[in-house]
Design an enzyme around this catalytic site. Structure first.
Site, PDB file in Angstrom:
ATOM      1  N   TYR A 172      11.701 -12.615  -1.390  1.00 39.36           N
ATOM      2  CA  TYR A 172      11.310 -13.281  -0.216  1.00 39.36           C
ATOM      3  C   TYR A 172      10.958 -14.784  -0.313  1.00 39.36           C
ATOM      4  CZ  TYR A 172      12.006  -8.708   1.823  1.00 39.36           C
ATOM      5  OH  TYR A 172      12.199  -7.380   2.215  1.00 39.36           O
TER       6      TYR A 172
ATOM      7  N   LYS B 185     -16.767   8.070  -6.180  1.00 35.80           N
ATOM      8  CA  LYS B 185     -16.531   7.640  -4.388  1.00 35.80           C
ATOM      9  C   LYS B 185     -14.882   6.915  -4.566  1.00 35.80           C
ATOM     10  CE  LYS B 185     -18.601   2.763  -4.810  1.00 35.80           C
ATOM     11  NZ  LYS B 185     -19.086   1.763  -4.146  1.00 35.80           N
TER      12      LYS B 185
END
Length: 409
Positions: free
Chosen positions: A271, A39
């Site tokens: 940042y 999956k």
């Protein structure tokens, strides 16, 4: 760097390691069949190549969450038994039936939809009845089990379904000794016994996930479902490292250093300036960011191997890039930075990144984004195995591969 991979970044997938992991897991099952769970694009590793490699190593079942994942595997030519379990109303039941995909049924609504689809398809559906033995997600509660079993038996007598599996899922198998483990195991045995007494004759009964496959032989029954362990990652620190469990990590995530530059002391990085250089130093720019799946929560903590030395993310991880403080070293632009891998060269592991981001290693590998190409080592372009993990041909995600045959059992 592999010539087929773009220079910015790549995720190398060692299919030989995956095959070895499957063989190791099979050796622990005392004859039970093994389902390779692929999956979420094989936990970020590439569903089709990994499914094919797992089958080559002896996996007799494939498992997916969504029906779309299962149908994509069939379209790619993957044969053998296959189960998908995450259904919602109006799902592609008929397509799954016609593709010979087993489907999970947790309640009466799903049984009604799959039987109607079987009538439309003109063939019986192969269904696994799922019991909720304590996880509290999908699955039928014990109080509702008699009604679901009776309805499934009626559908079998009508020829619209064949109950091929009875199954459930552990909540805490990755926590050795957790009291819920024994309770779920006992509940599963009781619910299976009820169904079989009512006339259900399943081909497989299955409960064990990766941690249970590794630690709970009494839970193996006819089939085990191995997900994260197949990719060489320990299901839980409490169970030991990958090496402790005899497994080898399959994915190596690497990038090319994009820039190296000198900066003075007191220079803010990324940042928010959460990191400021304590002295004059060199900085390396790594062109991967949270858009590629690098967790922003690992800002200031994520480990990276550059020039044979472990570095740490300096400041915040940005969308496309992050910075490491090279402490005066000067690797050349284009040199390799390894974020995680099996550890052969001293590089960090996916578990190291999980600790840095306060998450689990499942998330680290699964979240690596689509713009990072997967380079599959140990397979030739036609899907046949090549000798050696890193000396065989490489295939990148999206390269057509030869069909593996029909959906034969």
């Amino acid at each position: 760097m592999n010539e087929t991979a773009p220079s910015r970044a790549r995720a190398e997938i060692d299919l030989a390691a995956l095959r070895a992991n499957v063989r190791e897991l099979r050796a622990r099952t005392a004859g039970a069949h093994l389902m390779a769970v692929v999956k979420a694009d094989a936990y970020g590793h590439g569903a089709v190549p990994c499914a094919r490699a797992a089958q080559e190593a002896g996996a007799t079942w494939l498992g997916t969450a969504t029906p779309q994942e299962a149908l994509a595997l069939r379209a790619a030519g993957l044969g053998g038994r296959m189960l998908c379990w995450l259904w919602t109303p109006g799902g592609p039941w008929r397509e799954a039936i016609e593709a010979d995909v087993d489907v999970s049924v947790s309640g009466l609504w799903a049984l009604r939809e799959v039987t109607a689809a079987a009538v439309a398809a003109g063939r019986p559906a192969r269904i696994h009845l799922k019991a909720d033995t304590g996880l509290g997600r999908a699955g039928c509660q014990p109080a509702d089990w008699p009604e679901l079993v009776a309805a499934a038996r009626a559908a079998e007598r009508a020829g619209t379904v064949r109950v091929t599996g009875l199954w459930s899922h552990f909540a805490c198998a990755d926590e050795p000794g957790h009291p819920s483990i024994a309770l779920q195991l006992n509940t599963f045995r009781e619910m299976v016994a009820y169904a079989e007494k009512a006339g259900i004759e399943p081909e497989v009964r299955h409960l064990a996930n990766s941690p249970a496959t590794l630690t709970l032989p009494e839970s193996h029954f006819d089939l085990v479902r191995t997900g994260i362990a197949m990719y060489g990652i320990s299901p839980s620190p409490e169970l030991g490292t990958s090496a402790d469990l005899g497994l080898r990590p399959v994915m190596t995530l690497a990038a090319s250093v994009a820039l190296v530059k000198h900066v003075p002391a007191g220079h803010g990085i990324s940042y928010g300036h959460h990191y400021t250089t304590p002295r004059g130093t060199t900085l390396g720019l790594i062109p991967l960011g949270y858009a590629d799946g690098i967790p922003r929560h690992a800002s200031g903590r994520g480990p990276v191997l550059v020039g044979g030395v472990r570095r740490t993310v300096a400041g915040r991880v940005a969308m496309d890039q992050f910075v490491v403080d090279l402490d005066g070293d000067e690797p050349a632009p284009g040199d390799e930075a390894v974020l995680f891998g099996p550890g052969d060269r001293g590089e960090p592991s996916a578990e190291d990144w999980a600790r840095a981001a306060d998450t689990i290693a499942y998330e680290i590998v699964t979240r690596i984004g689509a713009r990072v190409p997967r380079v599959h080592l140990g397979a030739t372009p036609d899907g046949t195995p090549a000798a050696g993990a890193r000396t065989g041909g490489a295939t990148t995600a999206g390269v057509p591969v030869r069909a593996a045959g029909s959906a034969a059992r």
